[in-house]
Design a protein around this motif. Structure first.
Motif, PDB file in Angstrom:
ATOM      1  N   PRO B  89      -6.244 -11.708 -11.212  1.00  0.00           N
ATOM      2  CA  PRO B  89      -6.313 -12.090  -9.792  1.00  0.00           C
ATOM      3  C   PRO B  89      -4.930 -12.318  -9.180  1.00  0.00           C
ATOM      4  O   PRO B  89      -4.751 -12.127  -7.975  1.00  0.00           O
ATOM      5  N   LEU B  90      -3.958 -12.677 -10.004  1.00  0.00           N
ATOM      6  CA  LEU B  90      -2.595 -12.863  -9.499  1.00  0.00           C
ATOM      7  C   LEU B  90      -2.062 -11.546  -8.914  1.00  0.00           C
ATOM      8  O   LEU B  90      -1.427 -11.524  -7.858  1.00  0.00           O
ATOM      9  N   LEU B  91      -2.358 -10.445  -9.612  1.00  0.00           N
ATOM     10  CA  LEU B  91      -1.910  -9.128  -9.148  1.00  0.00           C
ATOM     11  C   LEU B  91      -2.640  -8.742  -7.858  1.00  0.00           C
ATOM     12  O   LEU B  91      -2.017  -8.288  -6.888  1.00  0.00           O
ATOM     13  N   ALA B  92      -3.955  -8.956  -7.824  1.00  0.00           N
ATOM     14  CA  ALA B  92      -4.727  -8.626  -6.620  1.00  0.00           C
ATOM     15  C   ALA B  92      -4.176  -9.392  -5.422  1.00  0.00           C
ATOM     16  O   ALA B  92      -3.964  -8.838  -4.344  1.00  0.00           O
ATOM     17  N   SER B  93      -3.910 -10.666  -5.622  1.00  0.00           N
ATOM     18  CA  SER B  93      -3.429 -11.514  -4.542  1.00  0.00           C
ATOM     19  C   SER B  93      -2.066 -11.039  -4.024  1.00  0.00           C
ATOM     20  O   SER B  93      -1.836 -10.976  -2.817  1.00  0.00           O
ATOM     21  N   ALA B  94      -1.169 -10.686  -4.936  1.00  0.00           N
ATOM     22  CA  ALA B  94       0.167 -10.233  -4.533  1.00  0.00           C
ATOM     23  C   ALA B  94       0.074  -8.933  -3.736  1.00  0.00           C
ATOM     24  O   ALA B  94       0.745  -8.766  -2.719  1.00  0.00           O
ATOM     25  N   ILE B  95      -0.787  -8.013  -4.181  1.00  0.00           N
ATOM     26  CA  ILE B  95      -0.910  -6.742  -3.455  1.00  0.00           C
ATOM     27  C   ILE B  95      -1.432  -6.997  -2.043  1.00  0.00           C
ATOM     28  O   ILE B  95      -0.923  -6.453  -1.063  1.00  0.00           O
ATOM     29  N   LEU B  96      -2.450  -7.872  -1.946  1.00  0.00           N
ATOM     30  CA  LEU B  96      -3.041  -8.131  -0.630  1.00  0.00           C
ATOM     31  C   LEU B  96      -2.109  -8.921   0.287  1.00  0.00           C
ATOM     32  O   LEU B  96      -2.331  -8.975   1.499  1.00  0.00           O
ATOM     33  N   ALA B  97      -1.072  -9.522  -0.274  1.00  0.00           N
ATOM     34  CA  ALA B  97      -0.091 -10.223   0.555  1.00  0.00           C
ATOM     35  C   ALA B  97       0.900  -9.242   1.186  1.00  0.00           C
ATOM     36  O   ALA B  97       1.690  -9.620   2.046  1.00  0.00           O
ATOM     37  N   GLY B  98       0.868  -7.978   0.757  1.00  0.00           N
ATOM     38  CA  GLY B  98       1.868  -7.017   1.204  1.00  0.00           C
ATOM     39  C   GLY B  98       1.348  -6.030   2.231  1.00  0.00           C
ATOM     40  O   GLY B  98       0.165  -5.695   2.253  1.00  0.00           O
ATOM     41  N   ALA B  99       2.232  -5.560   3.089  1.00  0.00           N
ATOM     42  CA  ALA B  99       1.966  -4.472   4.045  1.00  0.00           C
ATOM     43  C   ALA B  99       0.713  -4.736   4.887  1.00  0.00           C
ATOM     44  O   ALA B  99       0.467  -5.866   5.291  1.00  0.00           O
ATOM     45  N   SER B 100      -0.080  -3.684   5.149  1.00  0.00           N
ATOM     46  CA  SER B 100      -1.276  -3.813   5.994  1.00  0.00           C
ATOM     47  C   SER B 100      -2.422  -3.055   5.347  1.00  0.00           C
ATOM     48  O   SER B 100      -2.206  -2.269   4.409  1.00  0.00           O
ATOM     49  N   GLY B 101      -3.623  -3.234   5.879  1.00  0.00           N
ATOM     50  CA  GLY B 101      -4.793  -2.540   5.338  1.00  0.00           C
ATOM     51  C   GLY B 101      -4.583  -1.035   5.270  1.00  0.00           C
ATOM     52  O   GLY B 101      -4.837  -0.409   4.239  1.00  0.00           O
ATOM     53  N   GLN B 102      -4.078  -0.450   6.365  1.00  0.00           N
ATOM     54  CA  GLN B 102      -3.950   1.011   6.352  1.00  0.00           C
ATOM     55  C   GLN B 102      -2.790   1.486   5.476  1.00  0.00           C
ATOM     56  O   GLN B 102      -2.880   2.546   4.857  1.00  0.00           O
ATOM     57  N   LEU B 103      -1.715   0.704   5.382  1.00  0.00           N
ATOM     58  CA  LEU B 103      -0.625   1.099   4.483  1.00  0.00           C
ATOM     59  C   LEU B 103      -1.076   1.014   3.027  1.00  0.00           C
ATOM     60  O   LEU B 103      -0.782   1.894   2.219  1.00  0.00           O
ATOM     61  N   ARG B 104      -1.811  -0.035   2.687  1.00  0.00           N
ATOM     62  CA  ARG B 104      -2.274  -0.183   1.293  1.00  0.00           C
ATOM     63  C   ARG B 104      -3.255   0.923   0.907  1.00  0.00           C
ATOM     64  O   ARG B 104      -3.379   1.255  -0.264  1.00  0.00           O
ATOM     65  N   ASN B 105      -3.963   1.500   1.896  1.00  0.00           N
ATOM     66  CA  ASN B 105      -4.859   2.625   1.605  1.00  0.00           C
ATOM     67  C   ASN B 105      -4.092   3.877   1.205  1.00  0.00           C
ATOM     68  O   ASN B 105      -4.621   4.729   0.512  1.00  0.00           O
ATOM     69  N   ALA B 106      -2.869   4.023   1.697  1.00  0.00           N
ATOM     70  CA  ALA B 106      -2.072   5.211   1.377  1.00  0.00           C
ATOM     71  C   ALA B 106      -1.111   4.934   0.222  1.00  0.00           C
ATOM     72  O   ALA B 106      -0.884   5.794  -0.624  1.00  0.00           O
ATOM     73  N   ALA B 107      -0.537   3.742   0.181  1.00  0.00           N
ATOM     74  CA  ALA B 107       0.476   3.407  -0.820  1.00  0.00           C
ATOM     75  C   ALA B 107      -0.104   3.429  -2.229  1.00  0.00           C
ATOM     76  O   ALA B 107      -1.239   3.036  -2.446  1.00  0.00           O
ATOM     77  N   THR B 108       0.712   3.871  -3.174  1.00  0.00           N
ATOM     78  CA  THR B 108       0.250   3.990  -4.564  1.00  0.00           C
ATOM     79  C   THR B 108       0.993   3.011  -5.476  1.00  0.00           C
ATOM     80  O   THR B 108       2.036   2.458  -5.107  1.00  0.00           O
ATOM     81  N   THR B 109       0.459   2.863  -6.681  1.00  0.00           N
ATOM     82  CA  THR B 109       1.068   1.969  -7.670  1.00  0.00           C
ATOM     83  C   THR B 109       2.497   2.414  -7.993  1.00  0.00           C
ATOM     84  O   THR B 109       3.426   1.605  -7.984  1.00  0.00           O
ATOM     85  N   GLY B 110       2.666   3.720  -8.258  1.00  0.00           N
ATOM     86  CA  GLY B 110       4.004   4.228  -8.598  1.00  0.00           C
ATOM     87  C   GLY B 110       4.962   4.094  -7.425  1.00  0.00           C
ATOM     88  O   GLY B 110       6.118   3.688  -7.587  1.00  0.00           O
ATOM     89  N   GLY B 111       4.483   4.418  -6.230  1.00  0.00           N
ATOM     90  CA  GLY B 111       5.339   4.354  -5.045  1.00  0.00           C
ATOM     91  C   GLY B 111       5.755   2.933  -4.716  1.00  0.00           C
ATOM     92  O   GLY B 111       6.895   2.674  -4.309  1.00  0.00           O
ATOM     93  N   ASN B 112       4.859   1.986  -4.913  1.00  0.00           N
ATOM     94  CA  ASN B 112       5.180   0.587  -4.634  1.00  0.00           C
ATOM     95  C   ASN B 112       6.329   0.117  -5.532  1.00  0.00           C
ATOM     96  O   ASN B 112       7.263  -0.546  -5.085  1.00  0.00           O
ATOM     97  N   LEU B 113       6.249   0.531  -6.787  1.00  0.00           N
ATOM     98  CA  LEU B 113       7.278   0.190  -7.773  1.00  0.00           C
ATOM     99  C   LEU B 113       8.654   0.729  -7.363  1.00  0.00           C
ATOM    100  O   LEU B 113       9.683   0.117  -7.597  1.00  0.00           O
ATOM    101  N   LEU B 114       8.634   1.919  -6.724  1.00  0.00           N
ATOM    102  CA  LEU B 114       9.886   2.633  -6.437  1.00  0.00           C
ATOM    103  C   LEU B 114      10.295   2.554  -4.979  1.00  0.00           C
ATOM    104  O   LEU B 114      11.212   3.247  -4.541  1.00  0.00           O
ATOM    105  N   GLN B 115       9.610   1.727  -4.189  1.00  0.00           N
ATOM    106  CA  GLN B 115      10.000   1.593  -2.784  1.00  0.00           C
ATOM    107  C   GLN B 115      11.412   1.021  -2.721  1.00  0.00           C
ATOM    108  O   GLN B 115      11.850   0.272  -3.583  1.00  0.00           O
ATOM    109  N   ARG B 116      12.119   1.386  -1.665  1.00  0.00           N
ATOM    110  CA  ARG B 116      13.525   1.023  -1.560  1.00  0.00           C
ATOM    111  C   ARG B 116      13.723  -0.205  -0.671  1.00  0.00           C
ATOM    112  O   ARG B 116      12.803  -0.653   0.001  1.00  0.00           O
ATOM    113  N   THR B 117      14.924  -0.738  -0.686  1.00  0.00           N
ATOM    114  CA  THR B 117      15.178  -1.998   0.014  1.00  0.00           C
ATOM    115  C   THR B 117      14.979  -1.868   1.526  1.00  0.00           C
ATOM    116  O   THR B 117      15.096  -0.775   2.090  1.00  0.00           O
TER     117      THR B 117
END
Ligand code: FAD
Ligand code: SF4
Ligand code: FES
Ligand code: FES
Lengths: 169, 338
Positions: B89-117
């Motif tokens: 649940p810690l992971l679920a909570s952290a993901i839901l704290a980020g970006a927006s509903g529509q961005l999270r629908n497109a964003a991927t696990t690998g891409g999130n890891l490699l997003q830039r500053t």
């Protein structure tokens, strides 16, 4: 080291609001620019072009996504619904009707994105309280500050849907 | 946007070969970061390798009781996955704290890891930035640096890693599965992202041609005592100024295994295992947690506008650890910090 030469055109197929489109596209065309500039579907708006405002929200295979950050070629085969595709003939989608009923807009620029986002949110099924609606709609910015009425409209449709679901059971 | 060669491989081997063939090649997953950076000419890949057809969309059990999350699983699918909600649940909570509903629908696990500053100067090609153009200088040092690092920065770069998901992954001791020209390897999370040092153009330890194929979550039971507390300039849809992912095992009123990762404060999710070790065996209390926070922040340093983050981090650590102790993780909807 030599660099690869740029791709010119990529053939793709998209179903947009129920109509099949066979397209040949340069790979750097975003879905938003395709819809607005090439297909004349200007209901979907360009606000920031950076994923920060939600004005460009459309449904891709039923899920809400920011069209400005999608390369159209990367969604080859997808089924896309824009605000133009929500109504059935002359009958508005219940959320479109609720936006009118609740006066959920002022200038209207954010509205197509808000409505597509709200439809996506309802299909996701994770918003049950007003706080959850507000949080899950945070990707749609409204310059006119119509947030209260937008949340009212969505809350209303969710409540009516769950009431009719209960009546059916 | 620059013109590029676009290819859509069907197999992992073809994708790795396509990436390895040109040093400037970039993988395209959800596109929510790469397309944005390409519009600003911050990223100008000569080749874009669309990886969306690769078979990397599964969440599967691992032999030793953990979970393997494919690199193309979207942030939404991961956050709402029943196994994640139940076991991590810690992971679920952290993901839901980020970006927006529509961005999270497109964003991927690998891409999130490699997003830039999100450093402003990194995005502004008219200003010097060592991360974008190595050797050009750092405009944030002495410039607008309110959102910048208070730990682990260097004279070359003071940027922070913007991800929420990665802060939870650091706390959970996840691993990154990578497929490269030399085959498959597993990178422990702590060794995946790096500090800026003198080469801030490198965000992580990947080599040219490497494709992230999955994240592996260990089997550990993190129990009831966890929270993801994110402090930002508005209530939603903003990057963290400071965030804390905390998981504590409390046995007979004593702290056992404890993991605390910080986001928004450094070039990578920040963990101090020595400080965590020193907390074991102590009773969980506000006084203990305050000592811990001071321990973790002992080498923190502001660069002017971000000085406030040191005090903010201290308070956020204490508050998060109190939430975790009480078993009342931060609600990502009502936002009330209890
Ligand atoms: C307005 C806005 C607000 C945001 N707010 C937040 C926030 O609050 N918290 C947060 O955590 N994030 C936030 N984000 C960032 C978002 O989470 C990332 O953009 C997203 O996770 C990137 O995933 P993607 O699949 O779209 O990546 P892409 O854009 O496709 O790729 C990103 C990078 O990763 C590389 N890549 C992708 N997949 C792989 C792979 N499998 N192997 C090798 N390389 C790969 C690409 O080459 C590229 O360099 C925000 C983004 C926007 C636009
Ligand atoms: S902090 Fe890093 S990313 Fe920002 S300007 Fe300096 S070198 Fe560039
Ligand atoms: S135009 Fe796409 S999010 Fe603003
Ligand atoms: S109604 Fe004007 S921006 Fe929302």
């Amino acid at each position: 080291m030599p660099q690869p030469s740029p791709t010119t055109m990529v053939p793709i197929v998209l179903t947009i609001n129920g109509v099949r489109h066979e397209l040949s596209l340069a790979p750097w065309v975003t879905l938003l620019d395709l819809l607005r500039e090439r297909l004349g579907l200007t209901g979907t708006k360009k606000g920031c072009d950076q994923g920060q405002c939600g004005a460009c929200t459309v449904l891709i295979d039923g899920r809400r996504v920011n069209a400005c950050l999608v390369l159209a070629v990367a969604r080859d085969g997808a089924d896309i619904t824009t605000v133009e595709g929500l109504a059935t003939g002359d009958e508005l989608h219940p959320l479109q009707a609720a936006f009118i009923e609740h006066d959920a807009f002022q200038c209207g620029y954010c509205t197509p994105g808000q409505i597509c986002s709200g439809v996506g949110l309802m299909q996701e099924g994770h918003a049950h309280t007003r706080e959850e609606i507000r949080e899950q709609m945070s990707g749609n910015i409204c310059r006119c500050g119509a947030y209260t009425n937008i949340a009212d409209a969505i809350e209303d449709v969710i409540a009516r849907q769950s009431a009719s679901r209960e009546a059916a059971e | 946007m620059n013109r590029f060669d676009y290819i859509r491989p069907d197999t992992i081997a073809d994708a790795v070969a396509a990436l390895a063939a040109f040093p400037g090649a970039k993988a395209l997953a959800g596109g929510t970061n790469l397309v944005d950076l390409m519009k600003y000419d911050v990223a100008t890949p000569a080749r874009v390798v669309d990886i969306n057809r690769l078979p990397l969309k599964a969440v599967e059990d691992t032999a030793d009781g953990g979970l393997r999350v494919g690199a193309l699983v979207t942030n939404s699918d991961l956050a709402w996955h029943p196994q994640i909600a139940k076991r991590y649940p810690l992971l679920a909570s952290a993901i839901l704290a980020g970006a927006s509903g529509q961005l999270r629908n497109a964003a991927t696990t690998g891409g999130n890891l490699l997003q830039r500053t999100r450093c402003y100067y990194f995005y502004d090609t008219s200003t010097p930035c060592n991360k974008r153009v190595p050797g050009s200088g750092c405009s944030a040092i002495g410039g607008v640096n309110r959102i910048h690092a208070i730990l682990g920065a260097s004279d070359s770069c003071i940027a922070v890693h913007p991800s929420d998901m990665c802060v939870a992954l650091a706390a959970l001791d996840a691993e990154v599965e990578v497929e490269g020209p030399q085959g498959r390897r597993i990178i422990p999370f702590a060794q995946f992202h790096r500090l800026p040092d003198h080469n801030p153009e490198l965000d992580n330890t990947l080599e040219p041609g490497d494709l992230v194929t999955a994240i592996i979550l260990p089997a550990t039971d993190f129990g009831r005592h966890h929270t993801y507390l994110k402090i930002r300039d508005r209530l939603s849809y903003a990057f963290a100024l400071v965030s804390v992912a905390a998981a504590i095992a409390i046995e007979d009123g004593i702290i056992g295994d404890i993991r605390v990762a910080l986001g928004g404060v450094a070039h990578k999710p920040w963990r101090d295992r020595n400080a965590e070790q020193r907390l074991r065996g102590e009773p969980p209390s506000e006084a203990t947690f305050l000592r811990f926070a001071e321990d973790v922040l002992r080498e923190s340093e502001g660069c002017g506008q971000n000085d406030f983050k040191i005090e903010l981090a201290r308070r956020t650590i204490v508050r998060a650890l109190m939430q975790a102790t009480r078993g009342t993780p931060q609600d990502q909807s009502d936002k009330v910090v209890r």
